[in-house]
Design a protein around this motif. Structure first.
Motif: not given
Ligand code: UT7
Length: 320
Positions: A114, A153, A212-213, A277, A35, A249-250, A215, A31, A39-40, A247, A252-253
């Protein structure tokens, strides 16, 4: 006359030193700081080096009791919100009770992932409002590092460990004004630890798995709605509150929720950047920080919000 649950003390505890995003990279997780931050919003988290949820709960609870200026023996209700209990049983609440030296209080765990702290606080408020209980300790305590798959990751970079606590006391004026709790079990699969213990062995997958998406989208959809519901129940609008404590978590949320509620980010308490989180601990940890640094003052109104596995979500509006 209505009995209110007044917040008379808060406390928090984070184990060890901050573990920064670059420390995770140095440990071989594929990671990057860029990133995770983009993203978070997370920059660091604390990870337990063996301390359990009940042990961290005790440290947070002692601080809350000290602020409330009451002894543990005076408590008649102890609730712990956790999805990472020390044992299958006894409950973490009973372990905490024993560690605090309290005997006889009602003690049990609340499991709403959570959203757990908001659920537990609402339950404690109902006990106090009913007149059956007068002094409650409500704790959110988690060691999510125990259930993380460090080769995944997409989840392991998001979570941290810690505990936050609140003392609620029966009062004639001010306190919890309204609560709202919801769940949708049809979405159980989007955030879960699906493992089981049977015949002395773990069967299935013992690690946290998250779509993730899915949620993310559900969280944004429900958080603004439950905030409005909770404020309306107290005869207020969301724009009337002094502080939002969501809470963590992110970012952006959190920003999307604040926007929908008409609240500028200056009114939103954010600890996510330093805590990650911490599931059920995230809301009471953020509350404790804002109380102790003087942002939240007596007479102000704040809204607590939780969202997470189950799928669960909820809010509590409180006059401090
Ligand atoms: O507490 C309970 C509540 N939980 C939440 O609220 C979490 C809610 N979800 C999120 O916060 C977001 O969906 C995440 C932070 C988990 C993920 O962010 P995203 O913008 O939805 O990313 P994604 O899952 O669409 O992944 C985008 C890209 C992927 O690569 P490709 O397929 O576009 O090539 C992932 O493989 O990012 C990649 N990726 C990472 N890259 C570097 C996923 N995790 C990582 C990482 N480091 N740790």
């Amino acid at each position: 006359m209505r009995i209110f649950s007044r917040v008379s003390g808060t406390g928090g505890y984070l184990p060890g030193n901050p573990v920064r995003n670059d420390d995770l990279v140095a440990h071989g997780i594929e990671t990057s700081d860029a990133w995770i931050v983009t993203r978070t919003g997370i920059r660091a988290r604390h990870l337990s080096a063996g301390e359990t949820s009940s042990q961290m709960a005790r440290k947070a609870a002692l601080k809350a009791l000290e602020m409330a200026n009451i002894a543990a023996a005076e408590l008649d209700l102890i609730l712990v919100a956790t999805s990472t209990p020390d044992y299958i049983f006894p409950s973490t609440a009973c372990l905490l009770q024993g560690a605090l030296g309290n005997k006889g209080a009602t003690a049990f765990d609340v499991q709403a992932v959570c959203s757990g702290f908001v659920y537990a606080l609402a339950v404690a408020d109902k006990f106090i409002q009913s007149g059956s209980h007068k002094k409650a300790l409500v704790v959110g305590a988690e060691t999510f590092s125990r259930i993380l798959d460090w080769s995944d990751r997409s989840t392991c970079v998001l979570f941290g460990d810690g505990a936050g606590a609140v003392v609620l006391e029966a009062a004639e004026t001010s306190g919890v004004l309204a609560t709202a709790l919801h769940a949708d079990g049809s979405q159980a699969g989007i955030l879960s630890v699906p493992g089981q213990i049977a015949g002395g062995v773990v069967t299935g997958d013992p690690f946290l798995r998250m779509e993730g998406q899915a949620v993310f989208k559900s969280a944004v959809r429900v958080l603004a709605a439950v905030a409005e519901e909770c404020c309306h129940a107290a005869g207020m609008e969301t724009g009337d509150i002094d502080w939002l404590i969501p809470h963590q978590a992110n970012i952006r949320i959190i920003e999307a929720t604040g926007r929908k509620m008409g609240l500028p980010m200056e009114k939103v308490v954010v600890t996510l950047d330093r805590h990650g989180n911490t599931s059920a601990a995230s809301v009471p940890l953020a509350l404790d920080e804002a109380v102790r640094d003087g942002r939240i003052r007596r007479g102000q109104k704040f809204l607590l919000e939780g969202v997470g596995g189950g799928f669960t979500w909820g809010a509590a509006l409180i006059e401090f």
